[in-house]
Motif scaffolding. Structure first.
Motif, PDB file in Angstrom:
ATOM      1  N   GLY A 125      -7.530  -3.843  -6.230  1.00 44.76           N
ATOM      2  CA  GLY A 125      -7.248  -3.846  -5.129  1.00 44.76           C
ATOM      3  C   GLY A 125      -8.102  -3.430  -4.241  1.00 44.76           C
ATOM      4  N   ASN A 150       0.667  -1.951  -7.023  1.00 42.22           N
ATOM      5  CA  ASN A 150       0.724  -1.901  -5.426  1.00 42.22           C
ATOM      6  C   ASN A 150       0.710  -3.742  -4.764  1.00 42.22           C
ATOM      7  OD1 ASN A 150      -0.552  -2.563  -2.850  1.00 42.22           O
ATOM      8  ND2 ASN A 150      -2.090  -0.577  -3.095  1.00 42.22           N
ATOM      9  N   PHE A 153     -12.675   0.787  -8.990  1.00 45.77           N
ATOM     10  CA  PHE A 153     -12.295   1.539  -9.738  1.00 45.77           C
ATOM     11  C   PHE A 153     -12.142   1.555 -11.451  1.00 45.77           C
ATOM     12  CE2 PHE A 153     -11.384   5.783 -12.150  1.00 45.77           C
ATOM     13  CZ  PHE A 153     -12.111   6.547 -11.012  1.00 45.77           C
ATOM     14  N   ASN A 157      -3.261  -2.287  -8.915  1.00 51.50           N
ATOM     15  CA  ASN A 157      -3.083  -4.054  -7.965  1.00 51.50           C
ATOM     16  C   ASN A 157      -2.507  -5.036  -8.521  1.00 51.50           C
ATOM     17  OD1 ASN A 157      -4.867  -6.575  -7.089  1.00 51.50           O
ATOM     18  ND2 ASN A 157      -4.162  -5.669  -5.132  1.00 51.50           N
ATOM     19  N   PRO A 211     -10.206   5.597   4.341  1.00 50.69           N
ATOM     20  CA  PRO A 211     -11.529   4.907   4.482  1.00 50.69           C
ATOM     21  C   PRO A 211     -11.141   4.323   5.860  1.00 50.69           C
ATOM     22  CG  PRO A 211     -10.463   5.006   2.081  1.00 50.69           C
ATOM     23  CD  PRO A 211      -9.286   5.745   2.266  1.00 50.69           C
ATOM     24  N   LEU A 212      -9.443   3.947   6.000  1.00 45.63           N
ATOM     25  CA  LEU A 212      -8.974   2.641   7.122  1.00 45.63           C
ATOM     26  C   LEU A 212     -10.031   2.973   8.208  1.00 45.63           C
ATOM     27  CD1 LEU A 212      -6.097   0.658   8.425  1.00 45.63           C
ATOM     28  CD2 LEU A 212      -7.164   2.371  10.350  1.00 45.63           C
ATOM     29  N   VAL A 266      -1.640   4.167 -10.147  1.00 43.44           N
ATOM     30  CA  VAL A 266      -1.369   2.923  -9.152  1.00 43.44           C
ATOM     31  C   VAL A 266      -2.343   1.848  -9.433  1.00 43.44           C
ATOM     32  CG1 VAL A 266      -1.137   2.323  -6.687  1.00 43.44           C
ATOM     33  CG2 VAL A 266      -0.438   4.557  -7.089  1.00 43.44           C
ATOM     34  N   ASP A 306       1.009  -4.378  -1.680  1.00 44.10           N
ATOM     35  CA  ASP A 306       1.134  -4.728  -0.257  1.00 44.10           C
ATOM     36  C   ASP A 306       0.332  -5.061   0.103  1.00 44.10           C
ATOM     37  OD1 ASP A 306       2.812  -3.038   1.860  1.00 44.10           O
ATOM     38  OD2 ASP A 306       0.547  -2.707   2.558  1.00 44.10           O
ATOM     39  N   ALA A 339     -11.288  -0.824  -4.713  1.00 42.79           N
ATOM     40  CA  ALA A 339     -12.047  -0.189  -4.637  1.00 42.79           C
ATOM     41  C   ALA A 339     -12.357  -0.299  -5.991  1.00 42.79           C
ATOM     42  CB  ALA A 339     -11.127   1.398  -4.354  1.00 42.79           C
ATOM     43  N   GLY A 359     -10.670  -2.108 -10.726  1.00 45.11           N
ATOM     44  CA  GLY A 359      -9.416  -2.442  -9.912  1.00 45.11           C
ATOM     45  C   GLY A 359      -9.779  -3.622  -9.125  1.00 45.11           C
TER      46      GLY A 359
HETATM   47  C1  LIG Z   1      -6.596   1.116   4.389  1.00 48.36           C
HETATM   48  C2  LIG Z   1      -5.846   0.554   2.692  1.00 48.36           C
HETATM   49  C3  LIG Z   1      -6.017  -0.630   2.505  1.00 48.36           C
HETATM   50  C4  LIG Z   1      -5.269  -1.087   1.142  1.00 48.36           C
HETATM   51  N1  LIG Z   1      -4.748  -1.802   1.111  1.00 48.36           N
HETATM   52  C5  LIG Z   1      -4.041  -2.237  -0.392  1.00 48.36           C
HETATM   53  C6  LIG Z   1      -3.574  -2.901  -1.128  1.00 48.36           C
HETATM   54  O1  LIG Z   1      -2.936  -3.739  -0.049  1.00 48.36           O
HETATM   55  N2  LIG Z   1      -3.328  -3.885  -2.103  1.00 48.36           N
HETATM   56  C7  LIG Z   1      -4.262  -2.929  -3.157  1.00 48.36           C
HETATM   57  O2  LIG Z   1      -3.669  -3.244  -4.080  1.00 48.36           O
HETATM   58  N3  LIG Z   1      -4.708  -1.472  -2.896  1.00 48.36           N
HETATM   59  C8  LIG Z   1      -4.819  -2.064  -1.188  1.00 48.36           C
HETATM   60  N4  LIG Z   1      -5.233   0.002  -1.122  1.00 48.36           N
HETATM   61  C9  LIG Z   1      -6.607   0.154  -2.310  1.00 48.36           C
HETATM   62  C10 LIG Z   1      -5.446   1.561  -3.006  1.00 48.36           C
HETATM   63  O3  LIG Z   1      -5.384   2.329  -1.867  1.00 48.36           O
HETATM   64  C11 LIG Z   1      -5.838   1.403  -4.174  1.00 48.36           C
HETATM   65  O4  LIG Z   1      -7.191   1.537  -3.962  1.00 48.36           O
HETATM   66  C12 LIG Z   1      -5.931   0.202  -4.992  1.00 48.36           C
HETATM   67  O5  LIG Z   1      -4.448  -0.295  -5.133  1.00 48.36           O
HETATM   68  C13 LIG Z   1      -6.136   1.206  -6.875  1.00 48.36           C
HETATM   69  O6  LIG Z   1      -6.096  -0.627  -7.602  1.00 48.36           O
HETATM   70  P1  LIG Z   1      -6.700  -0.955  -8.215  1.00 48.36           P
HETATM   71  O7  LIG Z   1      -7.679   0.610  -8.883  1.00 48.36           O
HETATM   72  O8  LIG Z   1      -5.711  -1.794  -9.345  1.00 48.36           O
HETATM   73  O9  LIG Z   1      -7.866  -1.729  -7.363  1.00 48.36           O
HETATM   74  C14 LIG Z   1      -6.254  -0.288   0.295  1.00 48.36           C
HETATM   75  C15 LIG Z   1      -6.796   0.934   0.702  1.00 48.36           C
HETATM   76  C16 LIG Z   1      -7.101   1.578   2.049  1.00 48.36           C
HETATM   77  C17 LIG Z   1      -7.886   2.380   2.230  1.00 48.36           C
END
Ligand SMILES: Cc1cc2nc3c(=O)[nH]c(=O)nc-3n(C[C@H](O)[C@H](O)[C@H](O)COP(=O)(O)O)c2cc1C
Ligand code: SF4
Lengths: 419, 158
Positions: free
Chosen positions: A53, A78, A57, A206, A385-386, A204, A80, A55, A51
């Motif tokens: 985004g 995601n 994973f 990214n 995790p924030l 979910v 965002d 983490a 992932g």
């Molecule tokens: C505080 C916080 C903010 C996050 N902001 C984003 C973000 O803006 N965009 C994003 O893709 N993941 C963000 N994440 C990670 C997501 O929780 C999630 O792990 C992710 O969308 C998974 O997608 P991936 O496995 O493709 O990375 C954030 C996590 C935390 C704890």
């Protein structure tokens, strides 16, 4: 230079479906629909894609966790993107929205999802319009809707605009926001793959992750896994910002030395030396110049005491003061704490206040210990995790750049003595 | 009294079909945005109306509305300037640029000009970090800012 996501990024008009198709767009989808969904899932698993985004994973593994035989199930992209320093998803969405759509369709097919949402941060109103136009084009060509390319596979994708809240990037907060609630994180487990949107199994991912699925499926797992290091496969978009000559987004093979990425961005400014860098967005520890040769991959950055995070490389030269930048970051976390749990809600406030005192020349020697103490009271004690993200720049700043703190504290002492 | 205009009604229809019928609460962010697009801000009456549309109490609508930073519950200028002050912009001197902007508009950050043209706000990261310093005016991004560029942009807005 291997370019998978950015191969055509600067082609004029790429956001238009004709141009996208002229450069091979939707060909991967056509071939994929001749395979079984499980085969696509296996390919993504075997590719080692993780992932993008934050983490890291493993993507295929996440897809395989979807609760069996529970329908409907959902895919949520995601978009965002709000981790300070990160601007890669914006470039993808701005210039190549069809790559994301194709990636979302591949994911949905592999995961047997028939409804997808793209959660786009509210500030990206412009991108939402671009994405909606691209969706329309994809429906017209039969890549979306019912019986896609006569495969009996159906998929609808909708946009959902956020409205300004960093925490909505956290996947469970995002789902709450998508359900029409305040964007506060949910207790995990259950993870979204089991109980996600509307309580149904949900993937979910990214923006960059979903885009990367296209070259993974196109070239096959082996070709993708041949790139990168043992635990970090493929390429990563790195957003370089701060004190470099030509900041920008760069696609690099994982494992590329960080110093080379800084060189791609034009290197340091005239007469300036590297002082510090944050490799993965404001939520990860900052590192001193001495670590700049660290290979840019998940495991090496972790071994160096930081993280790859979202891939935002923030560069500071010797004109920067670490306390001042940490204060900025602390102010961000204070502002973005959703307030649900006490250690984060109160802790981010205290960190900000004490850093502010040090920065403005009113600090006391014991403040450093106090910052560490507050951080300790937040570490692993916050609901999401924030809270841990908020302490990363503080603790790493003190550990690696204590002289910046001490300089301000001794100035404060001198000022007090003069009064 | 608040009533959605015809244009807004059409937009609402487009939003509601995105979600399962029994999940229309999902459209709350969209309806708040549409109300704001129509009137410049979200009034208490607008929140009541949104509550009626989605079978939610006005207090619930308000609790959601207040969570997000992009909704204004009071009138703002015709142009809302969101000025990024986060770390990547800060490294490239956004503080002085923000001060320059405030001086030019003759207001403090957070205020609206007397002619109701501009509201100036501090913003967190806008995700254009490699083209910092950055600001957003209504729905448009402006990047690689300099004092001259800011002057030009503001002078062009009428
Ligand atoms: C505080 C916080 C903010 C996050 N902001 C984003 C973000 O803006 N965009 C994003 O893709 N993941 C963000 N994440 C990670 C997501 O929780 C999630 O792990 C992710 O969308 C998974 O997608 P991936 O496995 O493709 O990375 C954030 C996590 C935390 C704890
Ligand atoms: S850690 Fe912070 S952002 Fe996360 S739930 Fe607690 S208060 Fe909210």
């Amino acid at each position: 230079m291997t370019q998978l996501l950015f191969k055509h990024i600067n082609v004029e008009g790429l956001a238009n479906i004709d141009v996208y198709e002229k450069h091979g767009g939707y060909e991967t989808l056509k071939k994929a629909l001749e395979q079984k969904p499980e085969e696509i899932l296996e390919t993504v698993k075997a590719s080692g894609l993780r992932g993008r985004g934050g983490a890291g994973f493993p993507t295929g593994l996440k897809w395989s966790f979807l609760a069996k035989d529970v329908f409907p199930r959902y895919l949520v992209c995601n978009a965002d993107e709000s981790e300070p320093g990160t601007c890669k998803d914006r470039e993808l969405l701005l210039k190549n929205p069809h790559l994301l759509i194709e990636g979302m369709i591949l994911c949905a097919y592999a995961c047997r999802v028939e409804i997808g949402y793209n959660y786009i941060r509210g500030e990206f109103y412009d991108l939402c319009e671009i994405f909606e136009k691209a969706l329309e084009e994809a429906y017209e060509r039969g890549y979306l809707g019912k019986n896609i390319l006569r495969s009996e596979f159906n998929l609808d994708i909708h946009t959902h605009l956020g409205a300004g809240a960093y925490i909505c990037g956290e996947e469970s907060a995002l789902l709450n926001s998508l359900e029409g609630m305040r964007g506060e994180p949910r207790l995990k487990p259950p993870f979204p793959a089991v109980e996600g949107l509307y309580g149904k199994p949900t993937v979910v991912n990214n923006v960059e992750t979903l885009c990367a699925v296209v070259p993974v499926v196109e070239g096959g797992a082996e070709a993708y896994a041949a790139l990168g290091t043992e635990k970090s496969k493929g390429t990563k978009l790195v957003s370089v910002s701060g004190h470099v000559r030509n900041p920008g987004n760069f696609e690099v093979v994982l494992g590329t030395p960080t110093s080379e990425i800084i060189e791609m961005a034009g290197g340091m400014r005239e007469g300036r030396k590297l002082k510090a860098f944050i490799p993965g967005g404001s939520s990860v520890p900052m590192l001193p110049a001495g670590k700049v040769d660290t290979p840019y991959d998940y495991e090496s950055l972790q071994a160096a005491g930081s993280m790859l995070g979202s891939g935002a490389l923030i560069v500071m030269d010797d004109s920067a003061n670490v306390v001042k930048e940490t204060l900025r970051i602390a102010s961000f976390y204070m502002h973005e704490s959703c307030g649900k749990c006490t250690p984060c809600r109160e802790g981010t406030r205290w960190l900000h206040q004490i850093l502010g005192e040090i920065e403005s020349g009113r600090g006391k020697d014991e403040n450093i210990e106090l910052l560490q103490d507050i951080s300790d009271n937040m570490s692993f004690k916050c609901f999401c995790p924030l809270g841990d993200a908020a302490i990363a720049p503080v603790l790493s700043g003190i550990a690696n750049f204590r002289e910046d703190y001490e300089e301000l504290l001794s100035q404060a002492k001198a000022g007090a003595a003069a009064e | 009294m608040f009533a959605f205009s015809e244009t807004s009604e059409k937009e609402i229809e487009k939003q509601l079909v995105k979600y399962p019928p029994e999940r229309k609460k999902s459209a709350i962010l969209a309806l708040l945005r549409i109300a704001q697009q129509q009137n410049g801000y979200v009034s208490a009456e607008a929140m009541e109306e949104i509550g009626r549309r989605l079978d939610l109490s006005p207090a619930y609508v308000e609790s959601v509305c207040s969570f997000y930073t992009m909704y204004y519950t009071r009138p703002v200028g015709k142009y809302v300037i969101m000025f990024c002050i986060n770390v990547s912009c800060h490294l490239l001197d956004c503080d002085n640029l923000l001060e320059h902007t405030a001086k030019k508009l003759n207001i403090q950050v957070g205020e609206t000009t007397a002619d109701k043209m501009f509201t100036l706000l501090r913003e967190e990261c806008l995700a254009e970090c490699s083209r910092a310093p950055v600001m957003r005016i209504n729905n448009d991004y402006h990047v690689n800012l300099t004092p001259q560029k800011i002057d030009q942009i503001l002078d062009s807005l009428k």
